[in-house]
Design a protein around this motif. Structure first.
Motif, PDB file in Angstrom:
ATOM      1  N   PRO A 203       0.783  -0.985  -0.059  1.00  0.00           N
ATOM      2  CA  PRO A 203      -0.066  -0.087  -0.119  1.00  0.00           C
ATOM      3  C   PRO A 203       0.987   1.164   0.049  1.00  0.00           C
ATOM      4  O   PRO A 203       1.852   1.501   0.541  1.00  0.00           O
ATOM      5  N   VAL A 204       0.478   2.191  -0.594  1.00  0.00           N
ATOM      6  CA  VAL A 204       1.207   3.482  -1.062  1.00  0.00           C
ATOM      7  C   VAL A 204       0.809   4.625   0.021  1.00  0.00           C
ATOM      8  O   VAL A 204      -0.099   4.478   0.568  1.00  0.00           O
ATOM      9  N   SER A 205       1.775   5.372   0.417  1.00  0.00           N
ATOM     10  CA  SER A 205       1.564   6.520   1.160  1.00  0.00           C
ATOM     11  C   SER A 205       0.405   7.766   0.699  1.00  0.00           C
ATOM     12  O   SER A 205       0.538   7.707  -0.572  1.00  0.00           O
ATOM     13  N   ASP A 206      -0.066   8.592   1.533  1.00  0.00           N
ATOM     14  CA  ASP A 206      -0.732   9.815   0.745  1.00  0.00           C
ATOM     15  C   ASP A 206       0.162  10.627   0.017  1.00  0.00           C
ATOM     16  O   ASP A 206      -0.147  10.956  -1.039  1.00  0.00           O
ATOM     17  N   GLU A 207       1.357  10.839   0.654  1.00  0.00           N
ATOM     18  CA  GLU A 207       2.579  11.630  -0.035  1.00  0.00           C
ATOM     19  C   GLU A 207       2.629  10.992  -1.523  1.00  0.00           C
ATOM     20  O   GLU A 207       2.920  11.683  -2.462  1.00  0.00           O
ATOM     21  N   PHE A 208       3.069   9.449  -1.580  1.00  0.00           N
ATOM     22  CA  PHE A 208       3.372   8.916  -2.789  1.00  0.00           C
ATOM     23  C   PHE A 208       2.296   9.063  -3.828  1.00  0.00           C
ATOM     24  O   PHE A 208       2.324   9.378  -5.000  1.00  0.00           O
ATOM     25  N   ALA A 209       0.844   8.848  -3.304  1.00  0.00           N
ATOM     26  CA  ALA A 209      -0.071   9.141  -3.923  1.00  0.00           C
ATOM     27  C   ALA A 209      -0.360  10.424  -4.676  1.00  0.00           C
ATOM     28  O   ALA A 209      -0.909  10.643  -5.797  1.00  0.00           O
ATOM     29  N   THR A 210      -0.138  11.314  -3.903  1.00  0.00           N
ATOM     30  CA  THR A 210      -0.317  12.627  -4.061  1.00  0.00           C
ATOM     31  C   THR A 210       0.770  13.107  -5.427  1.00  0.00           C
ATOM     32  O   THR A 210       0.460  13.661  -6.241  1.00  0.00           O
ATOM     33  N   GLY A 211       1.778  12.881  -4.910  1.00  0.00           N
ATOM     34  CA  GLY A 211       3.080  13.051  -5.862  1.00  0.00           C
ATOM     35  C   GLY A 211       2.802  12.548  -7.240  1.00  0.00           C
ATOM     36  O   GLY A 211       3.052  13.321  -8.277  1.00  0.00           O
ATOM     37  N   THR A 212       2.755  11.322  -7.286  1.00  0.00           N
ATOM     38  CA  THR A 212       2.481  10.455  -8.286  1.00  0.00           C
ATOM     39  C   THR A 212       1.226  10.661  -9.129  1.00  0.00           C
ATOM     40  O   THR A 212       1.267  10.949 -10.344  1.00  0.00           O
ATOM     41  N   GLY A 213       0.212  10.630  -8.327  1.00  0.00           N
ATOM     42  CA  GLY A 213      -1.050  10.872  -8.954  1.00  0.00           C
ATOM     43  C   GLY A 213      -1.157  12.099  -9.750  1.00  0.00           C
ATOM     44  O   GLY A 213      -1.832  12.240 -10.826  1.00  0.00           O
ATOM     45  N   SER A 214      -0.674  13.460  -9.025  1.00  0.00           N
ATOM     46  CA  SER A 214      -0.907  14.605  -9.534  1.00  0.00           C
ATOM     47  C   SER A 214      -0.215  14.643 -10.935  1.00  0.00           C
ATOM     48  O   SER A 214      -0.436  15.503 -11.874  1.00  0.00           O
ATOM     49  N   LEU A 215       1.159  13.972 -10.879  1.00  0.00           N
ATOM     50  CA  LEU A 215       1.671  13.943 -12.253  1.00  0.00           C
ATOM     51  C   LEU A 215       1.040  13.365 -13.603  1.00  0.00           C
ATOM     52  O   LEU A 215       1.025  13.665 -14.707  1.00  0.00           O
ATOM     53  N   VAL A 216       0.532  11.834 -13.022  1.00  0.00           N
ATOM     54  CA  VAL A 216      -0.137  11.238 -14.079  1.00  0.00           C
ATOM     55  C   VAL A 216      -1.467  11.868 -14.706  1.00  0.00           C
ATOM     56  O   VAL A 216      -1.688  11.822 -15.564  1.00  0.00           O
ATOM     57  N   GLU A 217      -2.144  12.719 -13.469  1.00  0.00           N
ATOM     58  CA  GLU A 217      -3.658  13.365 -13.941  1.00  0.00           C
ATOM     59  C   GLU A 217      -3.520  13.913 -15.289  1.00  0.00           C
ATOM     60  O   GLU A 217      -4.608  13.894 -16.051  1.00  0.00           O
ATOM     61  N   HIS A 218      -2.365  14.832 -15.561  1.00  0.00           N
ATOM     62  CA  HIS A 218      -2.309  15.612 -16.663  1.00  0.00           C
ATOM     63  C   HIS A 218      -1.570  14.888 -17.673  1.00  0.00           C
ATOM     64  O   HIS A 218      -0.974  16.053 -18.615  1.00  0.00           O
ATOM     65  N   HIS A 219      -0.872  13.747 -17.623  1.00  0.00           N
ATOM     66  CA  HIS A 219      -0.208  13.358 -18.517  1.00  0.00           C
ATOM     67  C   HIS A 219      -0.585  13.418 -19.944  1.00  0.00           C
ATOM     68  O   HIS A 219      -1.891  13.273 -20.272  1.00  0.00           O
ATOM     69  N   PRO A 220       0.246  13.762 -20.867  1.00  0.00           N
ATOM     70  CA  PRO A 220      -0.308  13.752 -22.421  1.00  0.00           C
ATOM     71  C   PRO A 220      -1.057  12.552 -22.953  1.00  0.00           C
ATOM     72  O   PRO A 220      -1.880  12.890 -23.894  1.00  0.00           O
ATOM     73  N   LEU A 221      -0.969  11.396 -22.522  1.00  0.00           N
ATOM     74  CA  LEU A 221      -1.421  10.283 -22.752  1.00  0.00           C
ATOM     75  C   LEU A 221      -2.952  10.427 -22.772  1.00  0.00           C
ATOM     76  O   LEU A 221      -3.796   9.773 -23.306  1.00  0.00           O
ATOM     77  N   PHE A 222      -3.395  11.307 -21.735  1.00  0.00           N
ATOM     78  CA  PHE A 222      -4.739  11.271 -21.328  1.00  0.00           C
ATOM     79  C   PHE A 222      -5.454  12.647 -21.557  1.00  0.00           C
ATOM     80  O   PHE A 222      -5.257  13.573 -20.791  1.00  0.00           O
ATOM     81  N   PRO A 223      -5.879  12.964 -22.784  1.00  0.00           N
ATOM     82  CA  PRO A 223      -6.354  14.325 -23.171  1.00  0.00           C
ATOM     83  C   PRO A 223      -7.560  14.862 -22.275  1.00  0.00           C
ATOM     84  O   PRO A 223      -7.676  16.217 -22.245  1.00  0.00           O
ATOM     85  N   GLU A 224      -8.384  13.933 -21.571  1.00  0.00           N
ATOM     86  CA  GLU A 224      -9.333  14.418 -20.813  1.00  0.00           C
ATOM     87  C   GLU A 224      -8.930  14.524 -19.264  1.00  0.00           C
ATOM     88  O   GLU A 224      -9.693  14.370 -18.404  1.00  0.00           O
ATOM     89  N   GLY A 225      -7.695  14.193 -19.110  1.00  0.00           N
ATOM     90  CA  GLY A 225      -7.200  13.812 -17.799  1.00  0.00           C
ATOM     91  C   GLY A 225      -7.603  12.366 -16.961  1.00  0.00           C
ATOM     92  O   GLY A 225      -8.046  11.883 -17.996  1.00  0.00           O
ATOM     93  N   VAL A 226      -7.234  11.999 -16.151  1.00  0.00           N
ATOM     94  CA  VAL A 226      -7.482  10.727 -15.734  1.00  0.00           C
ATOM     95  C   VAL A 226      -7.489  10.650 -14.139  1.00  0.00           C
ATOM     96  O   VAL A 226      -6.775  11.430 -13.397  1.00  0.00           O
ATOM     97  N   ASN A 227      -8.161   9.627 -13.452  1.00  0.00           N
ATOM     98  CA  ASN A 227      -8.239   9.215 -12.009  1.00  0.00           C
ATOM     99  C   ASN A 227      -7.143   8.220 -11.975  1.00  0.00           C
ATOM    100  O   ASN A 227      -6.796   7.197 -12.920  1.00  0.00           O
ATOM    101  N   VAL A 228      -6.420   8.257 -10.941  1.00  0.00           N
ATOM    102  CA  VAL A 228      -5.034   7.376 -10.806  1.00  0.00           C
ATOM    103  C   VAL A 228      -5.183   6.432  -9.614  1.00  0.00           C
ATOM    104  O   VAL A 228      -5.385   7.039  -8.494  1.00  0.00           O
ATOM    105  N   GLY A 229      -5.406   5.439  -9.893  1.00  0.00           N
ATOM    106  CA  GLY A 229      -5.379   4.429  -8.709  1.00  0.00           C
ATOM    107  C   GLY A 229      -4.004   3.498  -8.485  1.00  0.00           C
ATOM    108  O   GLY A 229      -3.292   3.367  -9.368  1.00  0.00           O
ATOM    109  N   PHE A 230      -3.706   3.126  -7.066  1.00  0.00           N
ATOM    110  CA  PHE A 230      -2.714   2.544  -6.849  1.00  0.00           C
ATOM    111  C   PHE A 230      -3.123   1.309  -6.092  1.00  0.00           C
ATOM    112  O   PHE A 230      -3.597   1.495  -4.907  1.00  0.00           O
ATOM    113  N   ALA A 231      -3.128   0.068  -6.476  1.00  0.00           N
ATOM    114  CA  ALA A 231      -3.796  -0.918  -6.062  1.00  0.00           C
ATOM    115  C   ALA A 231      -2.769  -1.954  -5.752  1.00  0.00           C
ATOM    116  O   ALA A 231      -1.865  -2.475  -6.261  1.00  0.00           O
TER     117      ALA A 231
END
Length: 282
Positions: free
Chosen positions: A172-200
């Motif tokens: 399981p990841v920490s809040d800090e990891f999820a925030t740091g990584t999720g905020s980077l991936v949310e607006h990655h160019p691969l996702f033109p409409e943005g994306v929700n990021v899950g860590f499972a």
């Protein structure tokens, strides 16, 4: 004129719900942000939900969802349970169907303030997520961190009426990891409409520990469509059985990706917090 609202939550994922049969609600993004803001006059919530009169036969309502950043979205899993519970309470029925921009959803009572909702089938093609280029959504070519030692990599993409990317992690990841990584991936160019990021994290064949960075809302205590996406992703990879418990720090949802019709079925709790009136300016 001030508008009456209900404050509800599903596993701490909280909502301002406005029923529009007797009060108009056509908010601007700025008005949504003002309602969702915690403190400084806002009610405070992850999402705002409007329950409108139905537009089609067989539906009890037409439902709209907005993230706290003001953007309208197609689906919200925990919010769907709350809406289904409200509609069942007002009708005295044990089952209900309603429409959204993502399609028709339905719910049935599963116990005291416990609701099962049919979230419909997941969309799995790269054009449906959507991605900016053709790719196998079961193993997406994406990684975060150094090339030779990525923090996370090769996720699965699923749309549950909104886009999700699911990374599988060894613990399981920490809040800090999820925030740091999720905020980077949310607006990655691969996702033109943005994306929700899950860590499972796969704890067992019937148990996933999950943390979700929500597009437009940030780190939330629970995400219903994120739980659905994680279970679908895990089944696609052969990591879990069709039915599993998806655990957040605030509690659990039971998700089944039904083999018979391909629909995703979610069961979880709802909570009514309080009622109030929006500020006149909102």
């Amino acid at each position: 004129m001030s508008r009456t609202f209900l404050k509800m939550n599903g596993l701490g994922n909280d909502f301002v719900v406005i029923e529009t049969a007797t009060q108009a609600f056509e908010p601007t993004p700025e008005e949504i942000r003002a309602i969702a803001k915690r403190g400084d006059g806002g009610v405070g919530c992850d999402q705002v939900i409007a329950i409108d009169p139905p537009k089609a036969p067989g539906a009890a309502a037409y439902v709209r969802f907005w993230n706290s950043d003001g953007d309208e979205i197609g689906a919200c899993g925990n919010g769907t349970r709350c809406v289904a519970w409200l509609l069942m309470q007002s009708s005295g029925k044990e089952a209900v169907a309603f429409d959204t921009s993502a399609g028709r959803l339905s719910g049935v009572a599963a116990g005291e303030k416990l609701v099962t909702v049919d979230m419909g089938p997941p969309a799995l093609d790269w054009t449906q997520i959507p991605l900016s280029e053709e790719m196998n959504t079961e193993r997406v070519e994406l990684q975060v961190g150094p090339i030779d030692a990525p923090l996370v990599h090769t996720p699965v993409c699923v749309s549950m009426g909104n886009p999700h990317v699911v990374f599988f992690v060894d613990a399981p990841v920490s809040d800090e990891f999820a925030t740091g990584t999720g905020s980077l991936v949310e607006h990655h160019p691969l996702f033109p409409e943005g994306v929700n990021v899950g860590f499972a994290h796969i704890a067992a064949r019937d148990h996933i520990q999950l943390k979700v960075w929500e597009r437009g809302a940030g780190l939330t205590s629970a995400c219903g469509t994120g739980a659905c996406a994680a279970q679908v992703a895990a089944v696609r990879r052969g990591l879990t059985d069709r039915k599993a418990r998806i655990q957040f720090e605030s509690g659990s949802l039971v998700i089944e990706w039904r083999e018979s019709d391909g629909h995703v079925i979610m069961t979880g709790p709802v909570s009514m917090d309080f009622t109030g009136k929006l500020p006149v300016a909102a």
